[in-house]
Design a protein around this motif. Structure first.
Motif, PDB file in Angstrom:
ATOM      1  N   LEU A  28       0.835  -1.195   0.000  1.00 24.20           N
ATOM      2  CA  LEU A  28       0.000   0.000   0.000  1.00 24.20           C
ATOM      3  C   LEU A  28       0.880   1.260   0.000  1.00 24.20           C
ATOM      4  N   ASN A  29       1.983   1.209   0.777  1.00 22.93           N
ATOM      5  CA  ASN A  29       2.919   2.337   0.797  1.00 22.93           C
ATOM      6  C   ASN A  29       3.501   2.567  -0.608  1.00 22.93           C
ATOM      7  N   GLY A  30       3.889   1.445  -1.240  1.00 23.23           N
ATOM      8  CA  GLY A  30       4.447   1.526  -2.600  1.00 23.23           C
ATOM      9  C   GLY A  30       3.435   2.087  -3.583  1.00 23.23           C
ATOM     10  N   LEU A  31       2.202   1.648  -3.440  1.00 22.28           N
ATOM     11  CA  LEU A  31       1.131   2.108  -4.328  1.00 22.28           C
ATOM     12  C   LEU A  31       0.900   3.605  -4.137  1.00 22.28           C
ATOM     13  N   TRP A  32       0.977   4.036  -2.890  1.00 20.57           N
ATOM     14  CA  TRP A  32       0.786   5.468  -2.609  1.00 20.57           C
ATOM     15  C   TRP A  32       1.903   6.301  -3.257  1.00 20.57           C
ATOM     16  N   ILE A  33       3.141   5.806  -3.147  1.00 20.84           N
ATOM     17  CA  ILE A  33       4.282   6.518  -3.752  1.00 20.84           C
ATOM     18  C   ILE A  33       4.115   6.538  -5.281  1.00 20.84           C
ATOM     19  N   LEU A  34       3.650   5.430  -5.838  1.00 23.18           N
ATOM     20  CA  LEU A  34       3.410   5.366  -7.292  1.00 23.18           C
ATOM     21  C   LEU A  34       2.388   6.427  -7.714  1.00 23.18           C
ATOM     22  N   LEU A  35       1.351   6.563  -6.910  1.00 26.49           N
ATOM     23  CA  LEU A  35       0.312   7.558  -7.218  1.00 26.49           C
ATOM     24  C   LEU A  35       0.911   8.979  -7.171  1.00 26.49           C
ATOM     25  N   MET A  36       1.742   9.212  -6.152  1.00 33.79           N
ATOM     26  CA  MET A  36       2.399  10.528  -6.040  1.00 33.79           C
ATOM     27  C   MET A  36       3.281  10.785  -7.260  1.00 33.79           C
ATOM     28  N   LEU A  37       3.973   9.749  -7.724  1.00 31.09           N
ATOM     29  CA  LEU A  37       4.863   9.882  -8.892  1.00 31.09           C
ATOM     30  C   LEU A  37       4.067  10.249 -10.141  1.00 31.09           C
ATOM     31  N   VAL A  38       2.931   9.590 -10.332  1.00 32.87           N
ATOM     32  CA  VAL A  38       2.112   9.860 -11.530  1.00 32.87           C
ATOM     33  C   VAL A  38       1.575  11.290 -11.497  1.00 32.87           C
ATOM     34  N   VAL A  39       1.091  11.712 -10.323  1.00 28.97           N
ATOM     35  CA  VAL A  39       0.570  13.089 -10.199  1.00 28.97           C
ATOM     36  C   VAL A  39       1.693  14.103 -10.460  1.00 28.97           C
TER      37      VAL A  39
END
Lengths: 263, 225
Positions: free
Chosen positions: A65-76
């Motif tokens: 979930l932490n990784g997914l959150w960082i991925l979302l931040m990267l895309v934004v």
């Protein structure tokens, strides 16, 4: 030392402090009422949401979930960089994502694994806020780097073509603009490092001290953060510009106008 | 004489559908002096820019030394030909720095000219040695053109792509430039309106609306296309 909570009535008192500048700005004839109101409401709502998602992330503390959150931040961040730099997202999305993802993961990983060394490297308390800080700084740097590089190339297209026609390789011809763009991109970080502690106390350090940390511990964390911000921003800007060269120019080294948002 | 440049039914289209060149065919042999003339916007400069890879071909083909235009041919043209535009960009602070600019690049680093060679080229183009110390921003348009020509000559290239290089020159300077390019070892593809320059050329192609409307050779043989 423990951090004193701010009770809701005191929060209301805090918002009351805004009334004074609001009143003064109104007396000075500046019609900023709407802007001020929007800014205060947005800040409160956004930070409220940050509180909700950080609490959830910290409670669950799931590496995926932490990784997914960082991925979302990267895309934004990726989309935001390209929009603000005036480049078309569909052409540069992958190269900008690669640059900021690599630099953020590298700098955050370096700090967490080699310097802080918590019991779990994927602890949300460390990687989520640290990656967020790296990404925030990288975002600003990459906007400046891309915007300056392509704007100066377009402004000086005759000079750039002259370099090519005098026998310069593509890299030799773009190098003056590359150097200027990277300098502009990392200058705010370098200036921040050079004046840190003299002009102002950094927010993260102040937050840590208010949160009950020893000043020396807060100072060490601040130094670690600043070094990692410098490394990640520089790395991201260099990788991003270098990768973008492959996309922005045709096989004859002529800049493709179709990749720019504005003609 | 072998062909250096061959344009074969070349059409160039800019943007959506603006035709810059239409069905252009000609060859340029080693040592020849070919001039392109015609009204402004007729497509003359586009020929030079197409050869340098600045405009993609819509149809037809261009060959340089027998090889079709591609990334490596374009690199070869850029390193073997000297292009001098109507308003040359010197891209340096001083004239001396401008003359040495190409020799900072890897491909030319080992061919840096001596001061004596620089002085000799300046003299050929009727330029005083004192100009070397002057700022590029302070010299006249005619001097800029001759400095750009001097830079091209210092490169040691034998193929010159010239775009209105005598437009800002006084009569004496123009004669000096004409004398330099009368050299039979130099191959010249030029855009010009200048009568003296045209008189020195072995062949003249007249352009109108992106097409060749007249092909005049030195022996007065006229081809209408």
């Amino acid at each position: 030392m423990t951090t004193l909570d701010i009770a809701w009535p005191q929060m209301a008192v805090l918002y009351g402090l805004c009334l004074l500048p609001w009143l003064l700005l109104g007396l000075a004839g500046l019609r900023l009422n709407k802007t001020i109101a929007i800014s205060i409401v947005r800040m409160s709502v956004q930070l409220g949401l940050v509180g909700v998602y950080l609490k959830t992330l910290f409670n669950l503390n799931d590496p995926w979930l932490n990784g997914l959150w960082i991925l979302l931040m990267l895309v934004v961040a990726d989309v935001s960089i390209l929009q603000r730099a005036g480049l078309k997202i569909r052409y540069f999305m992958l190269c900008t994502f690669t640059a900021i993802a690599f630099s953020t993961v590298f700098a955050t990983g370096y700090l967490v694994v080699l310097v802080i060394r918590p019991a779990s490297y994927f602890d949300a308390h460390y990687i989520v806020p640290l990656a967020g800080m790296m990404l925030g700084n990288s975002l600003q740097g990459n906007v400046i780097a891309l915007e300056r590089f392509y704007a100066s190339l377009r402004k000086n297209d005759s000079e750039y073509l002259t370099f090519l026609l005098l026998g310069a390789t593509h890299w030799e011809a773009v190098r003056p603009y590359f150097r200027m763009a990277i300098t502009a991109a990392i200058s705010p970080t370098l200036a921040g490092m050079a004046t840190m502690g003299l002009v102002s106390l950094p927010g993260m350090m102040t937050g840590q001290i208010l949160g009950g940390s020893e000043p020396w511990l807060a100072v060490k964390y601040q130094i670690a953060i600043m070094i990692c911000l410098f490394a990640s921003t520089t790395l991201a800007c260099i990788i991003n510009l270098k990768l973008s060269l492959k996309i922005a120019f045709n096989s004859y080294d002529v800049l493709k106008e179709e990749v720019m948002k504005t003609p | 004489m072998p062909d250096i440049i061959q344009f074969n039914q070349v059409t160039v289209i800019a943007g959506q559908n603006k035709t810059l060149l239409s069905d252009i065919t000609f060859t340029l042999q080693t040592g020849a002096k070919l001039a392109l003339c015609g009204k402004s916007g007729a497509g003359k400069s586009t020929v030079l820019k197409t050869l340098l890879g600045l405009h993609p071909l819509a149809s037809g083909s261009v060959h340089f030394n027998g090889r079709p235009l591609n990334a490596s041919t374009i690199a070869a043209i850029r390193s073997q030909a000297a292009y001098i535009g109507q308003e040359p960009v010197l891209a340096a602070d001083t004239v001396h720095e401008a003359l040495l600019l190409p020799f900072q690049f890897k491909a030319r680093r080992s061919h840096k000219p001596t001061e004596a060679q620089i002085d000799a080229v300046l003299a050929r183009l009727y330029l005083p040695q004192a100009i070397l110390g002057q700022a590029c921003g302070q010299i006249s348009g005619g001097e800029k053109q001759r400095i750009a020509l001097a830079r091209g000559l210092l490169l040691g290239n034998t193929l010159f792509l010239l775009d209105e290089v005598t437009s800002a020159l006084d009569p004496e300077s123009k004669q000096a430039v004409l004398k330099v390019f009368a050299d039979p070892s130099l191959t010249v593809l030029s855009v010009t309106h200048d009568a003296d320059w045209l008189a020195q050329c072995s062949r003249v192609l007249e352009f109108e609306a992106g097409r060749i409307i007249m092909d005049t050779r030195k022996d007065s043989h006229h081809d209408h296309t």
